[in-house]
Design a protein around this motif. Structure first.
Motif, PDB file in Angstrom:
ATOM      1  N   UNK A 178     -77.076 -38.815 -13.021  1.00 57.02           N
ATOM      2  CA  UNK A 178     -77.273 -37.672 -12.134  1.00 57.02           C
ATOM      3  C   UNK A 178     -77.894 -38.091 -10.802  1.00 57.02           C
ATOM      4  N   UNK A 179     -78.867 -38.984 -10.829  1.00 53.97           N
ATOM      5  CA  UNK A 179     -79.488 -39.424  -9.590  1.00 53.97           C
ATOM      6  C   UNK A 179     -78.506 -40.092  -8.650  1.00 53.97           C
ATOM      7  N   UNK A 180     -77.602 -40.878  -9.188  1.00 53.32           N
ATOM      8  CA  UNK A 180     -76.610 -41.530  -8.346  1.00 53.32           C
ATOM      9  C   UNK A 180     -75.503 -40.565  -7.919  1.00 53.32           C
ATOM     10  N   UNK A 181     -75.184 -39.596  -8.767  1.00 57.64           N
ATOM     11  CA  UNK A 181     -74.246 -38.548  -8.341  1.00 57.64           C
ATOM     12  C   UNK A 181     -74.793 -37.835  -7.107  1.00 57.64           C
TER      13      UNK A 181
ATOM     14  N   UNK B 254     -85.103 -54.016  -9.425  1.00 55.76           N
ATOM     15  CA  UNK B 254     -85.326 -52.813  -8.621  1.00 55.76           C
ATOM     16  C   UNK B 254     -84.181 -51.835  -8.847  1.00 55.76           C
ATOM     17  N   UNK B 255     -83.979 -51.474 -10.102  1.00 60.57           N
ATOM     18  CA  UNK B 255     -82.890 -50.571 -10.450  1.00 60.57           C
ATOM     19  C   UNK B 255     -83.347 -49.119 -10.345  1.00 60.57           C
ATOM     20  N   UNK B 256     -82.378 -48.220 -10.544  1.00 59.37           N
ATOM     21  CA  UNK B 256     -82.623 -46.800 -10.384  1.00 59.37           C
ATOM     22  C   UNK B 256     -82.204 -46.326  -9.006  1.00 59.37           C
ATOM     23  N   UNK B 257     -82.008 -45.033  -8.816  1.00 60.73           N
ATOM     24  CA  UNK B 257     -81.523 -44.512  -7.534  1.00 60.73           C
ATOM     25  C   UNK B 257     -82.526 -44.602  -6.396  1.00 60.73           C
ATOM     26  N   UNK B 258     -83.804 -44.818  -6.691  1.00 62.62           N
ATOM     27  CA  UNK B 258     -84.816 -44.822  -5.642  1.00 62.62           C
ATOM     28  C   UNK B 258     -84.669 -45.937  -4.625  1.00 62.62           C
ATOM     29  N   UNK B 259     -84.724 -47.217  -5.037  1.00 58.88           N
ATOM     30  CA  UNK B 259     -84.673 -48.305  -4.047  1.00 58.88           C
ATOM     31  C   UNK B 259     -83.403 -48.316  -3.201  1.00 58.88           C
TER      32      UNK B 259
END
Length: 278
Positions: free
Chosen positions: A185-188, A156-161
């Motif tokens: 960028x999403x995590x920034x 479940x990686x990526x900034x969404x979860x």
């Protein structure tokens, strides 16, 4: 230079050997050859960090299946108690009893936690974890989370979860490992939006990571602002790195974001986060 490295690993010897064997095999969650540079025994590795100027570090362990976390916490907390400069470190996993053993670790002084959503393959939004997230938010105890999809997208990686978890617990302290590579960028955006979300530099900006997940040059001004705001912390992944420790520091220096930024990232930000409670 005096350093505070929030992303280092010390594990029970048998588990440490298994981790190194996995790297030696370039397993499916690694995706490429990854030779380990520092294979000394526990004390040799501690002395190596100290010889590099590291005065604050962690013993990050993470559970990848049920039934592991409580015993790992006993080991890492005992390690910190006998090792000057080591932050008391702990982990958890979505399973029955997780709130109880997480509370026990907090009572024993855990200051930093580690979750690996790629290796663990679990959803951080799992209902069994919701009370734990609330517990840590109330304690002000940050969690280093491998939530980026590097080196291989899985789980479940990526900034969404993790972003949904933070939205439900906006006071939660989260340190995004590897600066969120490759979804920088999403995590920034999460770090800019939430007061207690930070990034660590683990392997980011090194030649090794630039081959896999190049850091966008246009994000450098935001990286500088975040670092000066206390939101970027030095991390290395020691000892599980395929190059000399110094290369991580050199990679930060060549970003050319200024001496003030470098001092903040390499020492001041971690000192401000952990020293008042240490």
């Amino acid at each position: 230079m005096i350093l505070a490295d929030v992303h280092t690993h010390f594990l029970p010897p048998r588990m440490q050997r298994r981790v190194w064997a996995h790297f030696d095999q370039a397993g499916p969650l690694i995706g490429r050859p990854w030779p380990i540079t520092y294979r000394g025994d526990e004390q040799e590795r501690v002395e190596t960090l100290r010889s590099k100027g590291v005065r604050m570090f962690s013993a990050l362990a993470y559970a990848h299946r049920p039934g592991m976390a409580s015993d790992l916490n006993d080991w890492t907390l005992d390690f910190a108690a006998r090792t000057p400069g080591c932050l008391p470190s702990a982990t958890f996993f979505p399973e029955a009893g997780v709130e109880a053993y997480a509370g026990k670790a907090l009572d024993r002084g855990a200051l930093i936690w580690k979750l690996h959503l790629q290796v663990g393959g679990f959803d951080p939004r799992d209902a069994e974890l919701d009370r734990v997230w609330g517990l840590l938010a109330g304690a002000g105890s940050p969690v280093v989370v491998h939530a980026g999809s590097g080196p291989v997208a899985a789980g479940y990686t990526g900034p969404g979860p993790i972003g949904e978890v933070i939205a439900r617990h906006p006071r939660l302290g989260v340190i995004i490992a590897h600066a969120g590579a490759p979804e920088y960028e999403g995590f920034f955006e999460l770090a800019e939006r939430y007061e207690n979300v930070r990034l660590d530099t683990t392997m980011a900006f090194t030649d090794f990571f630039e081959e896999m997940a190049p850091f966008p040059r246009e994000l450098r001004p935001r990286l500088r602002d975040l670092g000066l705001a206390g939101k970027v912390l030095l991390g290395s992944d020691f000892p599980n790195i395929p190059y000399p420790y110094e290369h991580q520091i050199e990679s930060l220096q060549r970003l050319d974001l200024g001496d003030e930024w470098l001092r903040a990232v390499c020492w001041g930000n971690a000192q401000a986060l952990f020293a008042p409670r240490g």
